[in-house]
Design an enzyme around this catalytic site. Structure first.
Site, PDB file in Angstrom:
ATOM      1  CB  SER A  45      -8.365   2.826   6.249  1.00  0.00           C
ATOM      2  OG  SER A  45      -9.062   2.203   5.198  1.00  0.00           O
ATOM      3  CG  ASP A  50      -4.693  -3.127   2.940  1.00  0.00           C
ATOM      4  OD1 ASP A  50      -5.871  -3.509   2.796  1.00  0.00           O
ATOM      5  OD2 ASP A  50      -4.372  -2.139   3.619  1.00  0.00           O
ATOM      6  CG  HIS A 108      -7.220  -2.563   5.840  1.00  0.00           C
ATOM      7  ND1 HIS A 108      -6.711  -1.614   4.984  1.00  0.00           N
ATOM      8  CD2 HIS A 108      -8.287  -1.990   6.452  1.00  0.00           C
ATOM      9  CE1 HIS A 108      -7.455  -0.510   5.078  1.00  0.00           C
ATOM     10  NE2 HIS A 108      -8.416  -0.722   5.955  1.00  0.00           N
TER      11      HIS A 108
END
Length: 222
Positions: A112, A170, A197
Site C-alpha cells: 500500500s 481491492d 487489500h
C-alpha cells in the site's frame, strides 16, 4: 557440475502500509514468510511518522499506527493531489538508514503506501542514487503519488525489476491505480489475484513470488 554452495536467503526490507507498523506487517505476513522460507526473509521497519491517535487506537498501545508521508495535516488519501505533501524526505532517509545499518539487503517489499514509497526508492535507485542499493522490489497494492511535488519520480521509465501484486477487488487502492503505476516501470511483472487489500500468499501467488525471486542472487543489490 560441482554441487551448488549453500546460498543464503535473499534479504528483503519490508515497508508497511499507512496506519500500520513493522509489527503489524510482521503479523499479517505469516503466510507469505512461510511461503518464502529458505528463499527470502523479510525485515520490516517502522515508518518515522506517528499518526494522530484515532478513535479505534489503543491509547496505551506500544505500537502506534504510522505513515510514510501525509497528503494533509496528519492525514493521507491516496487519491488526493496534495499541494503540500509532508514527511517523504524523512521516510526516504529512514529507508536509506535501514539499508545501511541492517543490510546488506537485496530488495524491497512494500504494501500500500509502503509500496508507493518503495516505487519512489526504485526510481531513485534507477537514477543511480547510492543510498538505495537494491536489485528489485515487490510492490503490493501500490499506487503513484498524486502530489505534483512527487511527479518527478514517474517522469521517466523506471529500470528496476519489479513484481506488482494487484487485488482485483481491492477497495482501498483500486486495481487500476496499481496497474497505472506498473506502466511506469520497464518490463514490470504484474500478478493479479481475486482478493482485496492484503498481501496474498496462496499457492498461485507463492509460485509467482518464487519465480520472480529466482532471477536474483544474494549480494546483487550492492
Amino acid at each position: 557440475g560441482a554441487a551448488m554452495a549453500e546460498v543464503r536467503p535473499l534479504r528483503v526490507l519490508a515497508l508497511h502500509g499507512y496506519r500500520q507498523s513493522a509489527r503489524r506487517l510482521h503479523q499479517r505476513t505469516g503466510a507469505l514468510r512461510k511461503a518464502l522460507r529458505g528463499r527470502a526473509e523479510l525485515v520490516a521497519i517502522d515508518a518515522p511518522h506517528r499518526l494522530p491517535a484515532g478513535a479505534e487506537d489503543d491509547p496505551d498501545g506500544d505500537d502506534p499506527p504510522r505513515g510514510w508521508w501525509f497528503s494533509g495535516p496528519g492525514t493521507f488519501e491516496a487519491g488526493e493531489a496534495a499541494a503540500a505533501p509532508a514527511g517523504l524526505e524523512e521516510s526516504l532517509s529512514a529507508v536509506a538508514a535501514a539499508l545501511a545499518e541492517h543490510g546488506p539487503f537485496d530488495g524491497l517489499l512494500g504494501f500500500s503506501q509502503g509500496a508507493a514509497l518503495a516505487a519512489m526508492v526504485c526510481a531513485l535507485r534507477a537514477r543511480g542514487d547510492p543510498r538505495f542499493p537494491v536489485a528489485f522490489a515487490v510492490l503490493v497494492a501500490a499506487f503513484a503519488s498524486r502530489a505534483p511535488a512527487h511527479g518527478h519520480f514517474y517522469r521517466e521509465p523506471i529500470a528496476l525489476p519489479t513484481l506488482h501484486v494487484v487485488g482485483d477487488t481491492d477497495a482501498v487502492i483500486a486495481a487500476p491505480l496499481s496497474r497505472e503505476l506498473a506502466q511506469c516501470f520497464v518490463e514490470p511483472v504484474v500478478l493479479s489475484h481475486p482478493g482485496g487489500h492484503f498481501i496474498p500468499a496462496a499457492a498461485a501467488q507463492k509460485k509467482a513470488y518464487l519465480e520472480f525471486l529466482e532471477r536474483f542472487c544474494p549480494g546483487q543489490g550492492q
